[in-house]
Scaffold this motif. Structure first.
Motif, PDB file in Angstrom:
ATOM      1  N   HIS A 129       0.816  -1.214   0.000  1.00  0.00           N
ATOM      2  CA  HIS A 129       0.000   0.000   0.000  1.00  0.00           C
ATOM      3  C   HIS A 129       0.854   1.270   0.000  1.00  0.00           C
ATOM      4  CE1 HIS A 129      -4.019  -2.030   1.357  1.00  0.00           C
ATOM      5  NE2 HIS A 129      -3.492  -2.558   0.260  1.00  0.00           N
ATOM      6  N   LEU A 130       2.073   1.135  -0.511  1.00  0.00           N
ATOM      7  CA  LEU A 130       2.950   2.296  -0.707  1.00  0.00           C
ATOM      8  C   LEU A 130       3.840   1.953  -1.912  1.00  0.00           C
ATOM      9  CD1 LEU A 130       3.626   5.024   1.096  1.00  0.00           C
ATOM     10  CD2 LEU A 130       5.824   3.850   1.332  1.00  0.00           C
ATOM     11  N   THR A 131       3.208   1.874  -3.088  1.00  0.00           N
ATOM     12  CA  THR A 131       3.910   1.364  -4.266  1.00  0.00           C
ATOM     13  C   THR A 131       3.743   2.277  -5.466  1.00  0.00           C
ATOM     14  OG1 THR A 131       1.965  -0.004  -4.785  1.00  0.00           O
ATOM     15  CG2 THR A 131       3.781  -1.065  -3.596  1.00  0.00           C
ATOM     16  N   TRP A 132       4.698   2.135  -6.379  1.00  0.00           N
ATOM     17  CA  TRP A 132       4.698   2.893  -7.620  1.00  0.00           C
ATOM     18  C   TRP A 132       4.903   1.921  -8.785  1.00  0.00           C
ATOM     19  CZ3 TRP A 132       6.752   4.209  -3.057  1.00  0.00           C
ATOM     20  CH2 TRP A 132       6.520   5.503  -2.538  1.00  0.00           C
ATOM     21  N   GLU A 133       4.207   2.194  -9.905  1.00  0.00           N
ATOM     22  CA  GLU A 133       4.453   1.447 -11.140  1.00  0.00           C
ATOM     23  C   GLU A 133       5.447   2.264 -11.959  1.00  0.00           C
ATOM     24  OE1 GLU A 133       3.251  -1.421 -10.973  1.00  0.00           O
ATOM     25  OE2 GLU A 133       1.829  -0.974  -9.371  1.00  0.00           O
ATOM     26  N   ARG A 134       6.679   1.767 -12.042  1.00  0.00           N
ATOM     27  CA  ARG A 134       7.750   2.505 -12.708  1.00  0.00           C
ATOM     28  C   ARG A 134       7.977   2.046 -14.142  1.00  0.00           C
ATOM     29  NH1 ARG A 134      12.963   2.223  -9.822  1.00  0.00           N
ATOM     30  NH2 ARG A 134      13.368   4.302 -10.681  1.00  0.00           N
ATOM     31  N   ALA A 135       7.345   0.943 -14.521  1.00  0.00           N
ATOM     32  CA  ALA A 135       7.476   0.432 -15.885  1.00  0.00           C
ATOM     33  C   ALA A 135       6.312  -0.503 -16.167  1.00  0.00           C
ATOM     34  CB  ALA A 135       8.807  -0.303 -16.071  1.00  0.00           C
ATOM     35  N   SER A 185       3.341  13.071 -13.952  1.00  0.00           N
ATOM     36  CA  SER A 185       4.370  13.410 -14.943  1.00  0.00           C
ATOM     37  C   SER A 185       5.715  13.666 -14.277  1.00  0.00           C
ATOM     38  CB  SER A 185       3.944  14.646 -15.741  1.00  0.00           C
ATOM     39  OG  SER A 185       2.833  14.373 -16.551  1.00  0.00           O
ATOM     40  N   MET A 186       5.696  14.375 -13.170  1.00  0.00           N
ATOM     41  CA  MET A 186       6.937  14.666 -12.458  1.00  0.00           C
ATOM     42  C   MET A 186       7.600  13.391 -11.963  1.00  0.00           C
ATOM     43  SD  MET A 186       7.494  16.930  -8.984  1.00  0.00           S
ATOM     44  CE  MET A 186       6.797  15.642  -7.930  1.00  0.00           C
ATOM     45  N   LEU A 187       6.788  12.473 -11.421  1.00  0.00           N
ATOM     46  CA  LEU A 187       7.330  11.228 -10.898  1.00  0.00           C
ATOM     47  C   LEU A 187       7.802  10.307 -12.016  1.00  0.00           C
ATOM     48  CD1 LEU A 187       4.636  10.440  -8.164  1.00  0.00           C
ATOM     49  CD2 LEU A 187       6.984  11.220  -7.747  1.00  0.00           C
ATOM     50  N   GLY A 188       7.134  10.377 -13.163  1.00  0.00           N
ATOM     51  CA  GLY A 188       7.440   9.453 -14.251  1.00  0.00           C
ATOM     52  C   GLY A 188       6.999   8.042 -13.943  1.00  0.00           C
ATOM     53  N   SER A 189       6.118   7.901 -12.984  1.00  0.00           N
ATOM     54  CA  SER A 189       5.589   6.604 -12.590  1.00  0.00           C
ATOM     55  C   SER A 189       4.160   6.801 -12.091  1.00  0.00           C
ATOM     56  CB  SER A 189       6.457   5.972 -11.498  1.00  0.00           C
ATOM     57  OG  SER A 189       6.494   6.793 -10.343  1.00  0.00           O
ATOM     58  N   VAL A 190       3.437   5.705 -11.946  1.00  0.00           N
ATOM     59  CA  VAL A 190       2.046   5.780 -11.503  1.00  0.00           C
ATOM     60  C   VAL A 190       1.958   5.297 -10.058  1.00  0.00           C
ATOM     61  CG1 VAL A 190      -0.332   5.057 -11.937  1.00  0.00           C
ATOM     62  CG2 VAL A 190       1.256   5.341 -13.855  1.00  0.00           C
ATOM     63  N   PRO A 191       1.666   6.184  -9.106  1.00  0.00           N
ATOM     64  CA  PRO A 191       1.532   5.760  -7.712  1.00  0.00           C
ATOM     65  C   PRO A 191       0.235   4.974  -7.525  1.00  0.00           C
ATOM     66  CG  PRO A 191       1.714   8.169  -7.919  1.00  0.00           C
ATOM     67  CD  PRO A 191       1.429   7.629  -9.266  1.00  0.00           C
ATOM     68  N   SER A 192       0.229   4.086  -6.561  1.00  0.00           N
ATOM     69  CA  SER A 192      -1.024   3.429  -6.214  1.00  0.00           C
ATOM     70  C   SER A 192      -1.966   4.448  -5.582  1.00  0.00           C
ATOM     71  CB  SER A 192      -0.791   2.270  -5.240  1.00  0.00           C
ATOM     72  OG  SER A 192      -0.644   2.752  -3.913  1.00  0.00           O
ATOM     73  N   TYR A 193      -3.245   4.107  -5.569  1.00  0.00           N
ATOM     74  CA  TYR A 193      -4.246   4.986  -4.962  1.00  0.00           C
ATOM     75  C   TYR A 193      -3.877   5.334  -3.523  1.00  0.00           C
ATOM     76  CZ  TYR A 193      -8.660   6.512  -2.920  1.00  0.00           C
ATOM     77  OH  TYR A 193      -9.622   7.230  -2.248  1.00  0.00           O
ATOM     78  N   TYR A 194      -3.219   4.406  -2.833  1.00  0.00           N
ATOM     79  CA  TYR A 194      -2.910   4.625  -1.418  1.00  0.00           C
ATOM     80  C   TYR A 194      -1.910   5.759  -1.207  1.00  0.00           C
ATOM     81  CZ  TYR A 194      -5.480   0.384  -0.419  1.00  0.00           C
ATOM     82  OH  TYR A 194      -6.482  -0.544  -0.311  1.00  0.00           O
ATOM     83  N   LEU A 195      -1.162   6.127  -2.246  1.00  0.00           N
ATOM     84  CA  LEU A 195      -0.256   7.274  -2.106  1.00  0.00           C
ATOM     85  C   LEU A 195      -1.025   8.573  -1.981  1.00  0.00           C
ATOM     86  CD1 LEU A 195       2.860   7.339  -2.014  1.00  0.00           C
ATOM     87  CD2 LEU A 195       1.951   5.179  -2.846  1.00  0.00           C
ATOM     88  N   ARG A 196      -2.308   8.544  -2.294  1.00  0.00           N
ATOM     89  CA  ARG A 196      -3.130   9.743  -2.156  1.00  0.00           C
ATOM     90  C   ARG A 196      -3.179  10.196  -0.698  1.00  0.00           C
ATOM     91  NH1 ARG A 196      -9.008  11.081  -2.248  1.00  0.00           N
ATOM     92  NH2 ARG A 196      -9.114  13.097  -3.278  1.00  0.00           N
ATOM     93  N   TYR A 197      -3.076   9.255   0.235  1.00  0.00           N
ATOM     94  CA  TYR A 197      -3.102   9.622   1.652  1.00  0.00           C
ATOM     95  C   TYR A 197      -1.863  10.420   2.045  1.00  0.00           C
ATOM     96  CZ  TYR A 197      -6.806   6.151   1.663  1.00  0.00           C
ATOM     97  OH  TYR A 197      -7.959   5.465   1.375  1.00  0.00           O
ATOM     98  N   TYR A 198      -0.818  10.328   1.258  1.00  0.00           N
ATOM     99  CA  TYR A 198       0.415  11.071   1.515  1.00  0.00           C
ATOM    100  C   TYR A 198       0.495  12.319   0.630  1.00  0.00           C
ATOM    101  CZ  TYR A 198       1.800   6.752   3.822  1.00  0.00           C
ATOM    102  OH  TYR A 198       1.838   5.660   4.647  1.00  0.00           O
ATOM    103  N   TYR A 199       0.236  12.159  -0.657  1.00  0.00           N
ATOM    104  CA  TYR A 199       0.396  13.260  -1.603  1.00  0.00           C
ATOM    105  C   TYR A 199      -0.757  14.265  -1.551  1.00  0.00           C
ATOM    106  CZ  TYR A 199       4.097  10.513  -3.966  1.00  0.00           C
ATOM    107  OH  TYR A 199       5.238   9.818  -4.282  1.00  0.00           O
ATOM    108  N   ALA A 200      -1.892  13.860  -0.973  1.00  0.00           N
ATOM    109  CA  ALA A 200      -3.051  14.759  -0.918  1.00  0.00           C
ATOM    110  C   ALA A 200      -3.778  14.598   0.423  1.00  0.00           C
ATOM    111  CB  ALA A 200      -4.000  14.468  -2.083  1.00  0.00           C
ATOM    112  N   HIS A 201      -3.003  14.539   1.507  1.00  0.00           N
ATOM    113  CA  HIS A 201      -3.556  14.247   2.832  1.00  0.00           C
ATOM    114  C   HIS A 201      -4.698  15.182   3.211  1.00  0.00           C
ATOM    115  CE1 HIS A 201      -3.853  14.649   7.217  1.00  0.00           C
ATOM    116  NE2 HIS A 201      -3.488  13.380   7.288  1.00  0.00           N
ATOM    117  N   ASP A 202      -4.493  16.484   3.101  1.00  0.00           N
ATOM    118  CA  ASP A 202      -5.495  17.439   3.576  1.00  0.00           C
ATOM    119  C   ASP A 202      -6.779  17.358   2.749  1.00  0.00           C
ATOM    120  OD1 ASP A 202      -3.566  18.146   5.359  1.00  0.00           O
ATOM    121  OD2 ASP A 202      -3.167  20.122   4.519  1.00  0.00           O
ATOM    122  N   GLU A 203      -6.622  17.146   1.455  1.00  0.00           N
ATOM    123  CA  GLU A 203      -7.804  17.003   0.597  1.00  0.00           C
ATOM    124  C   GLU A 203      -8.586  15.757   0.979  1.00  0.00           C
ATOM    125  OE1 GLU A 203      -8.897  16.367  -4.153  1.00  0.00           O
ATOM    126  OE2 GLU A 203      -6.824  16.700  -3.538  1.00  0.00           O
TER     127      GLU A 203
END
Length: 423
Positions: free
Chosen positions: A195-201, A237-255
């Motif tokens: 639940h803290l993963t990225w698709e890098r390829a 685009s900045m990451l160049g990878s696709v974060p899992s939905y669960y990264l939303r709790y970190y990248y958009a916590h307040d929202e």
């Protein structure tokens, strides 16, 4: 083969049954035992499972029991899918952190920690029964959240265990759909913690060879992917990878927190879905997986489980994305930490594939959460208020002492009945 599902009374179980029936050539189950502490759920889910096997022409025997020893005796593999405290405890996990201005979620943050504290001791007791009564080479497949922490608990105690999550297989199917290829043609560059993963390829193999299709996907389908994981396209685009939905709790916590404060919890929604599903399972005319089960979550869970158990028991030595020991794969983490990456799977164990070096921001966040996970497991195994405070303080979604102190009091008040050391 005898396969046992601990937590077999879950409304998820017919998803598994559907996969076992469809993929019977890959995983020839002779006996499927469903173990649960809830006799009514066992009756309903067991009956539904039996009808599904018969309707599909599967000759396997299904046994529903409350007897864990009987359920795991001589099993070739045991799949654990528990929810200690049920949806009521989940509702608490999704709400008590709000009192401190933190997101409420059942697998991460303070809520996920509460689930780990409740769950780890129970899973370890189940695993000891498996060690004593299942076949000596039996595998434990953990689908119980938080998968990374629970799997490390099992491995730490010497169990033959692997963790499984359906996030990766969901991305594999989604990318395949966007690219117009069969999902079996895609191998993911999936990396991180559960639940803290990225698709890098997204490696696609065709007649011309193997190439990474992720750059083309990001160029053609960026907005659609961003919408699906509910994160800004410029971030992806900045990451160049696709974060899992669960990264939303970190990248958009307040929202996310604002959304949570104005909406029913997921636990409340799932309770409604479960009531409807149990009514369907009680209907003797229903013998196929209901469409309503899709609302329960766990998409492609059965296919991931079948693939994994088949490879563990028949030595296919294919590549699957699992939770396993790090052993140097991510050099900035201890060897005994549990990570979620592609690995070669066989009867002799699992071997992680090499991972390309990670950018500093991703490696840093993984390291931060891994530090929390280690403290969380220590608290789950040994108990103690001080350990709880320290683990919460270490979590990047908490990170302040006053919040950690208050969250500890709230967590213990909500979960004392499930924590022997806190009563």
């Amino acid at each position: 083969m005898k396969l046992t599902v601990v937590g077999g009374g879950s409304t998820y179980t017919p998803e598994l049954i559907d996969g076992f029936a469809r993929m019977r050539e890959l995983l020839p189950i002779e006996e499927l035992w469903l173990v649960d502490t809830d006799p009514e759920r066992l009756r309903l889910v067991g009956g539904m499972s039996e009808r599904m096997f018969r309707a599909a022409g599967h000759s396997g025997r299904i046994v529903a029991t409350q007897d864990l020893v009987a359920g795991v005796s001589d099993a070739d593999a045991v799949l654990i899918q528990l929810r200690v405290g049920g949806q009521a405890a989940r509702h608490g996990d999704e709400t008590f952190p709000h009192e401190c201005g933190c997101i409420g979620q059942e697998t991460t943050g303070a809520g996920g920690f509460a689930k780990a504290l409740r769950t780890v001791p129970v899973v370890l007791r189940v695993a000891e029964t498996v060690r004593a009564h299942a076949k000596p080479d039996a595998w434990i497949v953990d689908f119980t959240n938080p998968v990374g922490i629970v799997t490390r608990a099992l491995l730490q105690e010497g169990h033959r265990a692997v963790g499984l999550c359906n996030v990766a297989i969901g991305f594999q199917r989604r990318f395949a759909s966007l690219l117009g290829v069969d999902h079996t043609a895609i191998t993911l560059g999936h990396v991180g913690l559960n639940h803290l993963t990225w698709e890098r390829a997204a490696y696609v193999t065709d007649a011309s060879g193997t190439h990474d299709a992720l750059p083309a996907l990001l160029a053609a389908d960026l907005d659609q992917l961003a919408e699906e994981i509910e994160l800004p396209a410029p971030l992806i685009s900045m990451l160049g990878s696709v974060p899992s939905y669960y990264l939303r709790y970190y990248y958009a916590h307040d929202e996310v927190l604002r959304e949570q404060l104005g909406a029913p919890t997921r636990a409340e929604a799932v309770q409604e879905v479960e009531r409807a599903l149990l009514d369907l399972y009680a209907d003797p005319s229903v013998d196929t997986k209901p469409d309503a089960l899709a609302k329960r979550g766990g998409a492609f869970y059965s296919e991931a489980a079948v693939d994994l158990i088949a490879s563990l028991t028949s030595n296919r030595r294919d590549t699957q994305i699992v939770n396993l020991r790090n052993d140097g794969t991510l050099p900035f983490l201890p060897d005994d930490h549990v990570i979620e990456v592609p690995a070669v799977v066989g009867t002799d164990g699992l071997t992680a594939l090499p991972v390309e070096p990670l950018p500093a921001d991703i490696a840093g966040l993984i390291s931060h959460v891994a530090g929390y996970e280690r403290l969380a497991l220590d608290a789950a195994v040994h108990g103690g208020r001080g350990r709880v405070v320290r683990a919460l303080l270490a979590h990047p979604l908490v990170g302040q002492y006053d919040k950690a102190e208050k969250l500890t009091d709230l967590l213990l008040a909500r979960n004392r009945e499930h924590l022997a050391w806190a009563r």
